[in-house]
Design an enzyme around this catalytic site. Sequence first.
Site, PDB file in Angstrom:
ATOM      1  N   SER A   1       1.108   6.431   2.568  1.00  0.00           N
ATOM      2  CA  SER A   1       1.800   7.710   3.520  1.00  0.00           C
ATOM      3  C   SER A   1       2.866   8.049   2.919  1.00  0.00           C
ATOM      4  CB  SER A   1       2.091   6.873   4.782  1.00  0.00           C
ATOM      5  OG  SER A   1       1.203   6.526   5.695  1.00  0.00           O
TER       6      SER A   1
ATOM      7  N   ASN B   1      -4.905   5.174  16.649  1.00  0.00           N
ATOM      8  CA  ASN B   1      -5.968   5.333  17.671  1.00  0.00           C
ATOM      9  C   ASN B   1      -6.617   6.771  18.277  1.00  0.00           C
ATOM     10  OD1 ASN B   1      -5.646   2.591  17.299  1.00  0.00           O
ATOM     11  ND2 ASN B   1      -5.634   2.223  19.436  1.00  0.00           N
ATOM     12  N   GLU B   2      -5.702   7.709  18.025  1.00  0.00           N
ATOM     13  CA  GLU B   2      -6.294   9.117  18.468  1.00  0.00           C
ATOM     14  C   GLU B   2      -7.207   9.537  17.457  1.00  0.00           C
ATOM     15  OE1 GLU B   2      -3.142   8.213  18.680  1.00  0.00           O
ATOM     16  OE2 GLU B   2      -3.184   8.277  20.798  1.00  0.00           O
TER      17      GLU B   2
ATOM     18  N   GLU C   1     -10.319  -1.829   6.484  1.00  0.00           N
ATOM     19  CA  GLU C   1      -9.014  -1.939   7.037  1.00  0.00           C
ATOM     20  C   GLU C   1      -8.740  -1.811   8.460  1.00  0.00           C
ATOM     21  OE1 GLU C   1      -6.577   1.412   6.054  1.00  0.00           O
ATOM     22  OE2 GLU C   1      -4.677   0.563   6.564  1.00  0.00           O
TER      23      GLU C   1
ATOM     24  N   GLN D   1       0.856  -1.288  -0.079  1.00  0.00           N
ATOM     25  CA  GLN D   1      -0.004  -0.103  -0.131  1.00  0.00           C
ATOM     26  C   GLN D   1       0.809   1.115  -0.103  1.00  0.00           C
ATOM     27  OE1 GLN D   1      -2.068   1.016   3.698  1.00  0.00           O
ATOM     28  NE2 GLN D   1      -3.905   1.281   2.699  1.00  0.00           N
ATOM     29  N   GLY D   2       0.787   2.335  -0.928  1.00  0.00           N
ATOM     30  CA  GLY D   2       1.360   3.294  -0.918  1.00  0.00           C
ATOM     31  C   GLY D   2       0.563   4.503  -0.973  1.00  0.00           C
TER      32      GLY D   2
END
Lengths: 329, 351
Positions: free
Chosen positions: A78, A312-313, A195, A75-76
């Site tokens: 970030s 998680n934030e 996801e 997966q590209g």
Amino acid sequence: ARWAVVAWPERYGGRDASLWEWLIFEEEYYRAGAPPRITQNGIFLLAPTVFAFGTDEQRDHILPRMAAAQDLWCQGWSEPGAGSDLASLRSRAVRDAAEGGWRLTGHKTWTTRGAFCTHLFGLFRSDPGSERHRGLTYFLVPLDAPGVTVRGFQRLDGDDGFAEVFLDEVFVPDSAVLGGVGKGWQVAMATTGSERGLTLRSPGRFLTVAERLIALARQRSESVPPAVLDWIVGRWMQAQAYHLFTLQQVTRIAAGGEIGAESSLNKIFWSELDIGLHEAALEVLGPLGELDDQWSRGFMFSLAGPIYAGTNEIQRNIVAERLLGLPRK
Amino acid sequence: MYFGLGDDGVVLRDLLRDLLKEKCPPALIRQVASGSVPAAAADLWRTLAEVGVFATLLDEAHGGLGLTETAMVAVLEETGYAGVPLPTTETVAVVVPLLSGSARSDLLDSVLSGRVILSCWLDSVTGHGRGEPLVPYGAVATGALVATAGGVGLVDFASTGPERTVDGVRSLIRVDPSSATPLDIDPAGIRRAVLRATVGVSAELVGLARRMLDIAVDYVKTREQFGAPVGSFQAVKHHLANALIAVEFARPAVLKAGYSLATGDPDTERDVSMAKAMASEAALTVVKLTLQCQGAIAYTTEYDHQLFAKRAWALAAAWGGATAHRQRLAGLLGLVARSDSRPVQAESALS
């Protein structure tokens, strides 16, 4: 044997398994101690998107090869400047009408298993004047194309498949666009639910870790402090709770319902559960915990859980805003 | 496995939810907490009787609803959410089933019709509270089924007043089990009642937690500081998200315990302890998080939040608290010597 993608239609290499059957398969897979699946980014992240948005040609070409591990996808998304704030991405796609395609230039990072993969699916800015989530396109890119450089670097837990991918005017044809030019954000977001929650981490994985933790504690029961036993029971319970919560969700899905933003609850819970299970194991192991083995590696990898698939934030913000209805700003 | 409520359970739950919204306002809880038993309390109890709530677990041949412990869980989560200031769990899980297994059909009829209110006190599976027979709901009930040396017996409440409690609704009455009139009930039935009650208060705790969360969410959406609703601040969002997580992952554990009881699952004892441990922890966590998010106003007794918080504190400890149940689980999982977790009463097969 078509075990790689049991829930897919037979036509693409699957077994047409229902969601229930998939859950059972996952439980047995983990219980058997089967190895991590190198194809999993493709299967769990790209494939749902291909099913939802792909043309027939794309499905017929991509899916069987993915199931057979002939193509390995990473997966590209970030970039060095775009992590949680994915919409700020700057990798660009410039139209090459003469060649009937696009030239991709940019820098993707934190690409899991990128060093071992043959293909990348990624988001690129195809409308030069656009900002944020507008003007993005979802591309399918072969990593052996001219202009691609992949550099692996080592993760905390020793995994060295982690990679950054440099693209320097890499040509891809129009058929590499998934879901329509300029629609990249919608295409990508349509499956972020899968996801984060249910399909990326089935309960089977954590039930097996919990079983191993119990076995470890029983083995060493004379030396385990009572306080640690309380930890172990607490974390074992959470693994069961995750299982039960998922079963409730699947009950609803099987009856035609949807989970939506609830998948953020899954993600927060399993990622923190994973850390808890491994922390407890290390407490049991004591000084033996510093050996480089399944438990210590598992612990280090678990620390990544609250970071990937949406921190998680961010997930807690989503829970508060979309499930509790709290105001965004 | 179909892990859900089933149509009958859903119908009963939805009906109850609407009824309780109308008939169990916070004002009623306050009245009972202050020691009075207004007509509205009797009216609420009679309504529950008419709907058949008390007969949830009673078989249809005896005039019951013939439902199982999964429906019981749904029912008691609703009464928990509403903060019903009356011994619903005690009646549904213990009094009615045990009386139906005894010779006291006269008393059973009175309880089912709502004419007589009885509470109960039995040994928890963790052994906590043994030797301290304090029966809750002493202000509204006239007597109770209590654990005795020989099994279970009936006590009438004397005129001795209740103990002062944090939650006035709980009004604990100290009884003397040796003075109880014995009831002839088989040990398996008693054991089952204890497990059902443990699951029942777990369901109440989930309901209480959800109520406190709803109150807090409503508040933070409207309360403004620094020119914005406080619910828009990330710290507040994260506290309440954590509260939601606690509730949403405790709930299926409680439902599973009900399901295990209903199906005679060999892991029932384990599931019951898991349910109570998770529900207790969830409720205690939610009390703190929701209190914090509302600030000083939630620290007043005028504000409704405390009605549910105080009940949650009491129920979190009743029938064995979180740590006691986890310790019991440690034994059941084979992590400690079995003698540390031997059940309080003789083990017998659940029928």
